[in-house]
Design a protein around this motif. Structure first.
Motif, PDB file in Angstrom:
ATOM      1  N   SER A 147      46.451  66.454 104.995  1.00 54.62           N
ATOM      2  CA  SER A 147      47.417  67.266 105.926  1.00 54.62           C
ATOM      3  C   SER A 147      48.322  68.081 104.933  1.00 54.62           C
ATOM      4  N   ARG A 160      51.370  61.588 113.796  1.00 55.03           N
ATOM      5  CA  ARG A 160      52.384  62.821 113.905  1.00 55.03           C
ATOM      6  C   ARG A 160      53.851  62.266 113.247  1.00 55.03           C
ATOM      7  N   ILE A 176      56.036  72.528 107.947  1.00 53.63           N
ATOM      8  CA  ILE A 176      55.810  72.196 109.497  1.00 53.63           C
ATOM      9  C   ILE A 176      55.758  73.458 110.371  1.00 53.63           C
ATOM     10  N   TYR A 196      53.520  61.712 109.579  1.00 49.57           N
ATOM     11  CA  TYR A 196      53.588  63.151 108.793  1.00 49.57           C
ATOM     12  C   TYR A 196      54.970  63.793 108.658  1.00 49.57           C
ATOM     13  N   ALA A 241      47.919  69.781 110.678  1.00 44.84           N
ATOM     14  CA  ALA A 241      49.225  69.157 111.171  1.00 44.84           C
ATOM     15  C   ALA A 241      48.567  68.106 112.399  1.00 44.84           C
ATOM     16  N   ALA A 246      51.829  74.821 109.354  1.00 46.52           N
ATOM     17  CA  ALA A 246      50.840  73.809 109.893  1.00 46.52           C
ATOM     18  C   ALA A 246      50.686  74.137 111.211  1.00 46.52           C
ATOM     19  N   ASP A 247      51.719  74.103 112.146  1.00 49.58           N
ATOM     20  CA  ASP A 247      51.766  74.032 113.547  1.00 49.58           C
ATOM     21  C   ASP A 247      51.108  75.357 113.908  1.00 49.58           C
TER      22      ASP A 247
END
Ligand SMILES: N[C@@H](CCC(=O)N[C@@H](CS)C(=O)NCC(=O)O)C(=O)O
Length: 209
Positions: free
Chosen positions: A153, A92, A72, A95, A84, A75-76
């Motif tokens: 993703s 979101r 997390i 995900y 993401a 990817a952000d």
């Protein structure tokens, strides 16, 4: 030296994080350890990650452990790679659901099952049952082609890596939906680059031992 370090061991759960860094095109340094030699239990590494586990990343001095958190976070951080869904994207929530489901349901279910532990009554088990967990994941992947439908993703990197090793070791059955999904994700260039690097690092360790 990049400000992002991946603490890594060949042939371990840390492969997925390496694949993700390749997918993201992120700059990183690798700190390579040998689990067979017990590097992860040496004081130098325990001072970094007191759990003695890989993967772990350190970014600008902050430690991040647990695959779902690492995925997390990365990817952000490298949002330009578009792996993401953004906070206001309707995908979101799903995900995050699949990221966290991995660590809180899939991993414990698979480990309990592979160690042949007596299953807890469904109502007292955080994941219900092993069969239910696999059925829920298989049903989602059967819709495909990815966990979020058409959108690839970071969650797919996590899940395809995990399904790849768990089916390889026979602790998860290679259901048709799993096989098609694993093939789809592992045929991507980033996966191939990371597995080639993993094999090279392992060979180097074996030469040196
Ligand atoms: N909860 C952790 C699990 C990590 C894990 O179990 N890593 C294994 C490698 S596959 C490990 O570091 N084992 C070495 C040891 O415990 O000595 C995560 O999701 O990242």
């Amino acid at each position: 030296m990049a400000s992002l370090i991946l603490h890594y061991a060949p042939q371990s759960r840390s492969l997925g994080s390496l694949v993700l860094l390749e997918e993201l095109g992120a700059p990183y340094d690798l700190h390579v350890m040998s689990l067979n030699d017990g590097d992860q239990r040496q004081p130098a590494y325990l001072a970094i990650n007191p759990m003695g586990k890989v993967p772990a990343i350190v970014h600008n001095g902050a430690l991040i452990t647990e695959q779902a958190a690492i995925f997390i976070y990365l990817a952000d951080l490298f949002a330009q790679a578009a792996l993401a869904p953004a906070i206001d994207d309707p995908l979101r929530g799903p995900y995050l659901r699949w990221m966290v489901f991995y660590g809180s349901c899939f991993e414990p279910a698979v480990v309990d099952h592979s160690l042949q532990r007596e299953p807890a009554p469904k109502r007292r088990s955080p994941y219900g049952s092993y069969d239910e967990v696999l059925a829920v994941v298989a049903a989602q992947l059967a819709k495909g082609p990815y966990l979020l439908g058409e959108r690839f993703s970071a969650a797919d990197v996590l899940w395809a890596s995990a399904l790849n090793w768990t089916t390889h070791f026979g602790v998860v059955p290679l259901l048709p939906a799993f096989k098609a999904y694993i093939d789809r994700v592992t045929s991507r260039p980033a996966y191939k680059q990371a597995t080639a690097k993993d094999a090279e690092l392992l060979a180097r360790q074996e030469e040196g031992s």
